[in-house]
Write an enzyme that holds these catalytic residues in place. Structure first.
Site, PDB file in Angstrom:
ATOM      1  N   SER A 220      72.767 -36.808  86.710  1.00 43.59           N
ATOM      2  CA  SER A 220      72.703 -37.534  87.968  1.00 43.59           C
ATOM      3  C   SER A 220      71.757 -36.847  88.936  1.00 43.59           C
ATOM      4  CB  SER A 220      74.092 -37.605  88.596  1.00 43.59           C
ATOM      5  OG  SER A 220      74.477 -36.291  88.959  1.00 43.59           O
ATOM      6  N   LYS A 221      71.244 -37.671  89.833  1.00 41.14           N
ATOM      7  CA  LYS A 221      70.320 -37.215  90.860  1.00 41.14           C
ATOM      8  C   LYS A 221      70.910 -36.107  91.712  1.00 41.14           C
ATOM      9  CE  LYS A 221      68.008 -41.275  92.217  1.00 41.14           C
ATOM     10  NZ  LYS A 221      67.906 -42.350  93.112  1.00 41.14           N
ATOM     11  N   ARG A 222      72.216 -36.162  91.899  1.00 39.80           N
ATOM     12  CA  ARG A 222      72.845 -35.188  92.784  1.00 39.80           C
ATOM     13  C   ARG A 222      72.740 -33.776  92.211  1.00 39.80           C
ATOM     14  NH1 ARG A 222      78.053 -35.212  93.383  1.00 39.80           N
ATOM     15  NH2 ARG A 222      78.363 -36.859  91.849  1.00 39.80           N
TER      16      ARG A 222
END
Ligand code: GLU
Length: 484
Positions: free
Chosen positions: A245-247
Site C-alpha cells: 500500500s501507498k501508506r
C-alpha cells in the site's frame, strides 16, 4: 502460439504491481513454447470513465515502454488501433445483443432499494448474497443486463498454472450484471470480449482477480468462445505482510526512478518478487530471465517487497555499469549528479571508477552525497568527532598527530585527482602510526575527519588525492587549530 496481454486501467500512475504483472507476461511470452516465442498485447481498460484519465494512461504507456516490456502489439505501437476499450463500444454492443437474443442474458429493472432489501433479508437468514432472479423471465426490454447463470451448470473449474486445480461452486455465483446498458458494458464483458478478439491464450494476472475468473469463464462459455488458460500471481506485500500500500511503500514506478533506481535493476528485483530459479540466482540479464522463466516456479504465497534487497540489486547494477561503461553510466546518472554538484564530469567519472568508491552507491541519488566530501566546503565538525574517545585519543595526542601529519604531507607531491598516488599517500600516513608508536585509529581516524568533517567518509588517502595537496594541508591545519 502463446499470446498474452497486459490490460491496465488508467486510474492511477503506473503501479509497481502492474509492472511485475507486465514483466511476468512478457517473460512468459518471450520464453515461448514449441511454436517459438509468443506475443504480448498491451491494451487499456478505460471502461471506468469517472476514474480513467489521459495523464495516467500516458504515464502507464511511457513507463512500460521505457522498461522495454510493453510487448509487441497494442496501444503503444504507432498506428495500432482499437486497444482502448472506449474505442470498442460497438464490439461489446454486438456481443451483448447476441447474448440477449440467445437468451443467455436478460434485462433487469430491479431498483437499488429492492436489491438492498433483498440482500438484507439474505443476510438475516445468513445466506450468501445473490440476485434472486426476479427479472429473469420477464422479457424486459430495458434496464441493466445480467448474465443468466444456469442452476445446473455445476462446478466451475480451471487448472491454474500457478495455483493448480481451482473449483468454484456455481451456487456461489449469481446472475451478475455485465452491462449498465447496451452502450455501457462492464469489466467482465469487456475483458472477455477483448481476450477473445485478441486471441489471448494465457491470462496471467494478480491473485486479486481470482474471484473474477469463474464469472469470466461463464461469459466465455455463454459467448461460445474458447476459454484461455489462467495463472494468478501472488500478492505483493508490505514488510508487515499486509497488501502493498501507498501508506507503507512507494508504489508507482516513477517514485523508484526518481529515487535513482535503474530500470534494469527494478526489473531484476520484480522478477524475483514471486519467482525464483532452483539455484537461487539473484542477478539476471533480460536474456537469462527469458530463458529461465516458467510459471511453475511462480510462488503461491505473497511476495514481500524487500527494499533492502532492491537496494542491493541496484547497487550491483551500478557497480557493473560503472565497470563496463562509465560514460554511459554518467549519462544515466547525470541528472542526479549535476543537480547537486558542479564539477568536471571527467573527474567525477574517475572517482566513480576509483576502487574506494566501488559498491558505495545503492541508488543514483546517493552519488552526490557520497562525493560531496571531495568537493564541498569542509563542514564544521565538533572536536569530539576528531578526538574520538573510542580510540583513546587525548588532546595532546591529537595535536602531536596532526603536526606530524602536516609535516609528512608537506614532503609529499601529488597532482589533484591522480589516483595513482593514493598508495604513496596511504603508506606515508600509515608510517606515522609506527613512528609515533600509536594505534591505527589514533592516527588515521583524525586524518579522515580532518579531511572530510564527517563521521562516514571515503578512505583518507582517497580524500587526500581528490582534495589535492593544498586543500589537504589547509584542512589539516584547521583541525590543528581546533585541537589547540
Ligand atoms: N484492468 C485490470 C487491472 O488493471 C486488469 C484485469 C485483467 O487482467 O483481467 O487490474
Amino acid at each position: 502460439m502463446i499470446r498474452v496481454r497486459i490490460p491496465p486501467s488508467p486510474t492511477g500512475l503506473l503501479h509497481i504491481g502492474t509492472v511485475r504483472t507486465a514483466l511476468y507476461n512478457y517473460l512468459f511470452a518471450k520464453h515461448g513454447d514449441a511454436d517459438g516465442p509468443g506475443k504480448m498485447v498491451f491494451r487499456i481498460e478505460d471502461t471506468d470513465k469517472e476514474r480513467s484519465t489521459k495523464e495516467y494512461e500516458k504515464d502507464i504507456i511511457d513507463g512500460l515502454v521505457r522498461l522495454g516490456i510493453a510487448g509487441d502489439e497494442g496501444i503503444h505501437v504507432p498506428g495500432d488501433k482499437g486497444y482502448r476499450q472506449s474505442e470498442r463500444t460497438d464490439v461489446y454492443k454486438s456481443d451483448l445483443e447476441r447474448l440477449l437474443k440467445e437468451d443467455k442474458a436478460y434485462y433487469c429493472e430491479c431498483s437499488k432499494e429492492r436489491l438492498d432489501q433483498m440482500r438484507a433479508e439474505q443476510q438475516a437468514k445468513k445466506l450468501a448474497s445473490r440476485y434472486d432472479g426476479t427479472c429473469r423471465d420477464k422479457g424486459l426490454k430495458s434496464g441493466v443486463i445480467r448474465l443468466r447463470v444456469s442452476e445446473d451448470r455445476g462446478d466451475i473449474k480451471w487448472h491454474d498454472l500457478v495455483r493448480g486445480e481451482m473449483v468454484i461452486h456455481a451456487r456461489e455465483l449469481d446472475d451478475f450484471v455485465i452491462a449498465r446498458s447496451l452502450d455501457d458494458p462492464l469489466y467482465h464483458l469487456t475483458v472477455v470480449a477483448d481476450d477473445h478478439d485478441m486471441e489471448i491464450t494465457h491470462v496471467i494476472r494478480g491473485e486479486d482477480h481470482i474471484s473474477n475468473t469463474p464469472k469470466q469463464i461463464l461469459l466465455f462459455e455463454a459467448l461460445g468462445w474458447k476459454v484461455p488458460a489462467f495463472a494468478h500471481l501472488p500478492l505483493i506485500l508490505n514488510e508487515d505482510k499486509s497488501k502493498l500500500s501507498k501508506r507503507k511503500n512507494k508504489v508507482s514506478l516513477n517514485d523508484y526512478l526518481e529515487e535513482g533506481y535503474l530500470p534494469e535493476a527494478i526489473l531484476n528485483f520484480l522478477a524475483l518478487l514471486g519467482w525464483n530459479t532452483p539455484d537461487e540466482q539473484e542477478i539476471f540479464t533480460m536474456e537469462e530471465l527469458i530463458e529461465k522463466f516458467t510459471l511453475d516456479r511462480v510462488h503461491k504465497g505473497g511476495a514481500v517487497f524487500d527494499v533492502k534487497k532492491l537496494d542491493w540489486i541496484n547497487g550491483e547494477y551500478i557497480k557493473k555499469m560503472v565497470a563496463e561503461n562509465v560514460d554511459e553510466f554518467y549519462r544515466v546518472a547525470k541528472p542526479f549528479i549535476e543537480s547537486k554538484l558542479n564539477e568536471d564530469p571527467a573527474l567525477i567519472k574517475k572517482i566513480l571508477q576509483d576502487p574506494d568508491f566501488e559498491g558505495r552507491f545503492k541508488k543514483l541519488s546517493d552519488i552526490p552525497e557520497g562525493l560531496s566530501p571531495l568537493f564541498t566546503a569542509l563542514p564544521d565538525y565538533p572536536l569530539e568527532l576528531i578526538a574520538r574517545e573510542k580510540f583513546g585519543i587525548t588532546s595532546e595526542m591529537l595535536k602531536k598527530v596532526l603536526k606530524k601529519v602536516i609535516e609528512v604531507t608537506k614532503g609529499l607531491e601529488w597532482e589533484k585527482g591522480d589516483s595513482n598516488k593514493s598508495q604513496m599517500i596511504s603508506e606515508a600516513y600509515v608510517g606515522i602510526v609506527e613512528t609515533l608508536g600509536l594505534k591505527n585509529g589514533q592516527v588515521l581516524w583524525p586524518i579522515r575527519v580532518a579531511l572530510s568533517g564527517l563521521e562516514k567518509s571515503p578512505n583518507f588517502a582517497t580524500l587526500a588525492v581528490y582534495l589535492g595537496k593544498e586543500e589537504t594541508l589547509a584542512r589539516l591545519k584547521k583541525a590543528l587549530q581546533k585541537a589547540s
